[in-house]
Design a protein around this motif. Structure first.
Motif, PDB file in Angstrom:
ATOM      1  N   LYS A  26       0.845  -1.193   0.000  1.00 39.44           N
ATOM      2  CA  LYS A  26       0.000   0.000   0.000  1.00 39.44           C
ATOM      3  C   LYS A  26       0.882   1.246   0.000  1.00 39.44           C
ATOM      4  CE  LYS A  26      -4.057  -1.920   1.964  1.00 39.44           C
ATOM      5  NZ  LYS A  26      -4.400  -2.867   2.876  1.00 39.44           N
ATOM      6  N   ALA A  27       0.462   2.235  -0.757  1.00 38.53           N
ATOM      7  CA  ALA A  27       1.184   3.505  -0.796  1.00 38.53           C
ATOM      8  C   ALA A  27       0.976   4.233   0.530  1.00 38.53           C
ATOM      9  CB  ALA A  27       0.663   4.369  -1.944  1.00 38.53           C
ATOM     10  N   ASP A  28       2.019   4.931   0.984  1.00 35.97           N
ATOM     11  CA  ASP A  28       1.907   5.720   2.206  1.00 35.97           C
ATOM     12  C   ASP A  28       0.894   6.839   1.992  1.00 35.97           C
ATOM     13  OD1 ASP A  28       3.793   4.229   3.578  1.00 35.97           O
ATOM     14  OD2 ASP A  28       5.454   5.498   2.903  1.00 35.97           O
ATOM     15  N   THR A  29       0.089   7.086   3.019  1.00 39.38           N
ATOM     16  CA  THR A  29      -0.897   8.161   2.924  1.00 39.38           C
ATOM     17  C   THR A  29      -0.392   9.439   3.565  1.00 39.38           C
ATOM     18  OG1 THR A  29      -1.980   7.361   4.930  1.00 39.38           O
ATOM     19  CG2 THR A  29      -2.865   6.601   2.817  1.00 39.38           C
ATOM     20  N   LYS A  30       0.781   9.351   4.235  1.00 35.27           N
ATOM     21  CA  LYS A  30       1.387  10.574   4.750  1.00 35.27           C
ATOM     22  C   LYS A  30       2.901  10.436   4.723  1.00 35.27           C
ATOM     23  CE  LYS A  30       1.115   9.611   9.712  1.00 35.27           C
ATOM     24  NZ  LYS A  30       0.686  10.129  10.983  1.00 35.27           N
ATOM     25  N   THR A  31       3.555  11.564   4.695  1.00 33.57           N
ATOM     26  CA  THR A  31       5.007  11.584   4.620  1.00 33.57           C
ATOM     27  C   THR A  31       5.607  11.304   5.994  1.00 33.57           C
ATOM     28  OG1 THR A  31       5.175  13.944   5.092  1.00 33.57           O
ATOM     29  CG2 THR A  31       4.933  13.306   2.768  1.00 33.57           C
ATOM     30  N   ALA A  32       6.918  11.114   6.051  1.00 31.08           N
ATOM     31  CA  ALA A  32       7.606  10.854   7.323  1.00 31.08           C
ATOM     32  C   ALA A  32       7.440  12.022   8.286  1.00 31.08           C
ATOM     33  CB  ALA A  32       9.083  10.583   7.065  1.00 31.08           C
ATOM     34  N   SER A  33       7.273  13.235   7.751  1.00 28.17           N
ATOM     35  CA  SER A  33       7.097  14.408   8.612  1.00 28.17           C
ATOM     36  C   SER A  33       5.641  14.620   9.029  1.00 28.17           C
ATOM     37  CB  SER A  33       7.639  15.656   7.918  1.00 28.17           C
ATOM     38  OG  SER A  33       6.951  15.879   6.703  1.00 28.17           O
ATOM     39  N   ALA A  41      -2.287  11.327  -5.308  1.00 28.32           N
ATOM     40  CA  ALA A  41      -0.869  10.980  -5.235  1.00 28.32           C
ATOM     41  C   ALA A  41      -0.669   9.538  -4.804  1.00 28.32           C
ATOM     42  CB  ALA A  41      -0.150  11.909  -4.271  1.00 28.32           C
ATOM     43  N   THR A  42      -1.660   8.931  -4.157  1.00 31.02           N
ATOM     44  CA  THR A  42      -1.521   7.566  -3.646  1.00 31.02           C
ATOM     45  C   THR A  42      -2.423   6.576  -4.361  1.00 31.02           C
ATOM     46  OG1 THR A  42      -3.190   7.962  -1.940  1.00 31.02           O
ATOM     47  CG2 THR A  42      -0.893   8.391  -1.340  1.00 31.02           C
ATOM     48  N   ASN A  43      -3.102   7.022  -5.432  1.00 30.31           N
ATOM     49  CA  ASN A  43      -4.082   6.186  -6.125  1.00 30.31           C
ATOM     50  C   ASN A  43      -3.448   5.114  -7.010  1.00 30.31           C
ATOM     51  OD1 ASN A  43      -6.737   5.610  -6.241  1.00 30.31           O
ATOM     52  ND2 ASN A  43      -7.254   7.093  -7.816  1.00 30.31           N
ATOM     53  N   ASN A  44      -2.269   5.384  -7.575  1.00 32.48           N
ATOM     54  CA  ASN A  44      -1.626   4.406  -8.447  1.00 32.48           C
ATOM     55  C   ASN A  44      -1.065   3.255  -7.614  1.00 32.48           C
ATOM     56  OD1 ASN A  44      -2.160   5.981 -10.653  1.00 32.48           O
ATOM     57  ND2 ASN A  44      -0.195   7.032 -10.586  1.00 32.48           N
ATOM     58  N   PRO A  45      -1.301   1.994  -8.033  1.00 33.47           N
ATOM     59  CA  PRO A  45      -0.797   0.868  -7.261  1.00 33.47           C
ATOM     60  C   PRO A  45       0.721   0.780  -7.330  1.00 33.47           C
ATOM     61  CG  PRO A  45      -1.773   0.100  -9.299  1.00 33.47           C
ATOM     62  CD  PRO A  45      -2.036   1.575  -9.207  1.00 33.47           C
ATOM     63  N   LEU A  46       1.332   0.401  -6.221  1.00 31.69           N
ATOM     64  CA  LEU A  46       2.776   0.221  -6.201  1.00 31.69           C
ATOM     65  C   LEU A  46       3.131  -1.055  -6.954  1.00 31.69           C
ATOM     66  CD1 LEU A  46       3.604   1.161  -2.506  1.00 31.69           C
ATOM     67  CD2 LEU A  46       4.002   2.518  -4.549  1.00 31.69           C
ATOM     68  N   PRO A  47       4.291  -1.077  -7.600  1.00 27.81           N
ATOM     69  CA  PRO A  47       4.665  -2.256  -8.389  1.00 27.81           C
ATOM     70  C   PRO A  47       5.152  -3.427  -7.546  1.00 27.81           C
ATOM     71  CG  PRO A  47       6.381  -0.601  -8.523  1.00 27.81           C
ATOM     72  CD  PRO A  47       5.245   0.012  -7.753  1.00 27.81           C
ATOM     73  N   GLU A  48       5.370  -3.216  -6.232  1.00 26.97           N
ATOM     74  CA  GLU A  48       5.853  -4.298  -5.377  1.00 26.97           C
ATOM     75  C   GLU A  48       4.687  -4.998  -4.694  1.00 26.97           C
ATOM     76  OE1 GLU A  48       9.111  -3.443  -2.722  1.00 26.97           O
ATOM     77  OE2 GLU A  48       9.689  -1.763  -3.986  1.00 26.97           O
ATOM     78  N   GLU A  92      -7.389  -6.192  -0.707  1.00 30.05           N
ATOM     79  CA  GLU A  92      -7.425  -6.486  -2.133  1.00 30.05           C
ATOM     80  C   GLU A  92      -6.194  -7.298  -2.518  1.00 30.05           C
ATOM     81  OE1 GLU A  92      -8.814  -4.252  -6.173  1.00 30.05           O
ATOM     82  OE2 GLU A  92      -7.939  -3.047  -4.579  1.00 30.05           O
ATOM     83  N   TYR A  93      -6.430  -8.369  -3.264  1.00 30.11           N
ATOM     84  CA  TYR A  93      -5.379  -9.262  -3.739  1.00 30.11           C
ATOM     85  C   TYR A  93      -5.481  -9.336  -5.257  1.00 30.11           C
ATOM     86  CZ  TYR A  93      -5.405 -10.765   1.136  1.00 30.11           C
ATOM     87  OH  TYR A  93      -5.349 -10.801   2.507  1.00 30.11           O
ATOM     88  N   TYR A  94      -4.437  -9.892  -5.896  1.00 36.32           N
ATOM     89  CA  TYR A  94      -4.429 -10.036  -7.348  1.00 36.32           C
ATOM     90  C   TYR A  94      -3.877 -11.398  -7.732  1.00 36.32           C
ATOM     91  CZ  TYR A  94      -5.158  -5.022  -7.495  1.00 36.32           C
ATOM     92  OH  TYR A  94      -5.680  -3.765  -7.319  1.00 36.32           O
ATOM     93  N   LEU A  95      -4.418 -11.960  -8.805  1.00 35.93           N
ATOM     94  CA  LEU A  95      -3.879 -13.180  -9.393  1.00 35.93           C
ATOM     95  C   LEU A  95      -3.158 -12.818 -10.679  1.00 35.93           C
ATOM     96  CD1 LEU A  95      -6.682 -15.881  -9.079  1.00 35.93           C
ATOM     97  CD2 LEU A  95      -4.325 -16.091  -8.302  1.00 35.93           C
TER      98      LEU A  95
END
Length: 107
Positions: A26-33, A41-48, A92-95
């Motif tokens: 899952k993409a982070d919804t907030k920055t480290a700060s 900014a977080t809608n695109n799925p991460l490739p990992e 959510e999972y993917y095959l």
């Protein structure tokens, strides 16, 4: 968009042939700060993703079963497209087919 199915438990799903069941990071919804990121900014799925389960493999042209190249627990790199979406509760999972997985990530 990929087809979508809903199940009560991910344990009830066993991939067949050379299919690999993964859960994308899952993409982070907030920055480290502590700044919250907009959903655009977080809608695109991460490739990992993490491999949850794998099928036994698919037969080659000679009929011998070729096992999948990844196993449960592996971290993998996925293409930005494809896969069949599966909802289990809020998760959510993917095959994917084993051949669609781009790389295995070693740490």
């Amino acid at each position: 968009m990929a087809s979508q199915a809903t199940f009560k438990s991910i344990r009830s799903l066993v991939p067949l042939l050379d299919r690999v069941l993964v859960q994308r990071f899952k993409a982070d919804t907030k920055t480290a700060s502590g700044i919250f990121l907009p959903t655009s900014a977080t809608n695109n799925p991460l490739p990992e993703a993490t491999v949850i389960a794998v099928g036994p493999g698919a037969p080659n042209k000679d009929g011998a079963v070729v096992p999948t190249s990844v196993k449960a627990g592996d971290r993998v790199l996925l293409p930005g497209w494809g896969g069949s979406s599966i909802k289990v509760g809020e998760e959510e999972y993917y095959l994917f087919r084993d051949s669609e997985i781009l790389a295995k990530i070693n740490e």
